[in-house]
Design an enzyme around this catalytic site. Sequence first.
Site: not given
Length: 406
Positions: A147, A232, A261
């Site tokens: 994801f 990532d 984030k």
Amino acid sequence: MTAPARTRSSAELISAEEPVVAHNYHPLPVVVAGAEGAWVQDVEGRRYLDMLAGYSALNFGHRNPVLIEAAHRQLDRLTLTSRAFYNDQLAGFAESLAALTGMDMVLPMNTGAEAVESAVKVARKWAYEVKGVPADRATIVVAAGNFHGRTTTIVSFSTDETARTGFGPFTPGFKIVPYNDIAALEAAVDDTTAAVLIEPIQGEAGVIIPDDGYLAGVRELTRRAGCLFIADEIQSGLGRTGRTLAVEHENVVPDVVLLGKALGGGIVPVSAVVARRDVLGVLHPGEHGSTFGGNPLAAAVGSAVVGLLETGEFQRRAAELGVVLRDGLTALVGKGVVGFRSRGLWAGVDVDPAIGTGREISEGLMREGILVKDTHGSTIRLAPPLTITDEELRSALGSLEKVLGA
């Protein structure tokens, strides 16, 4: 006198969204109106312990006073110039973030998906200008179950059909291999490979932690093959796993690290591509850009986030409380939990499907005043703010035991 406007109830606000807000997530039916630390409060005043932390965007808790102060201070001075001009906050942010991650250069963006998209562009350009891949032939190898976001290019290399169906045609240039499988990765890498893009821990897939040695194997393979290793760390980075970056658990240094984030402290969207100079140096003026990327408000908050991490306090808290989380979940195996995976303050918990789906367990916990979110099947994710206390964490685990028993 004009009567004060009536505050709408949670049910009214949820109903009001339906005709005017397009669907994306499937939220739990709680309407948050206030928050502090590890706690949120709904419009009726009910309090909930936040065990999701905005998918790690709130690593430092809601309204962290250091970050709020940094934002207020910058709001009173300057919020945006666009990158058409310089601002007085970006250099310091980039310097401190590069130093924190052990990299040379920073490409500031806004959302995590933008960081991934930017890394795809950089890797391709690097392949053409540095590696010598023929024009328009560069490929990027990714892992099944990944994801990385939901843009058209990113869902082109997703294996989640819910994310893909109905959104084609898809962007070419990607090869998908099983996660945690070095042999499959080696078979997919060839002279056209610009990069291998993986999550050191797959979050959306259910906090899937690879075998010891996998990340080191990816590093060695990409070094031998002359391609980039892009990690990532948008969910796994910035303290979540007990280290600044999850790759540090194997003492691995990728060529490129993607952050987001928590980098914005739960206040503003901030993301970044951090990399060696010879990688990010392939970008020249006009070849990439973002009106808001590197804006002074984001840079000020990002600098304050880096400052919190420089002390090592939050990494230590995640590691220490991670032991409490792991031990608490271990005690629940066979009592409704069929398995779990955890690293630091991050866990994917597989519940016995006979007890309920992940959604049903999340709703049960919500009724107990605990907020978590399901992922696939009967798996729930736990990712509390790193500011959570030992007592609060144990209370949440007790509530999980109660819901499973019910």
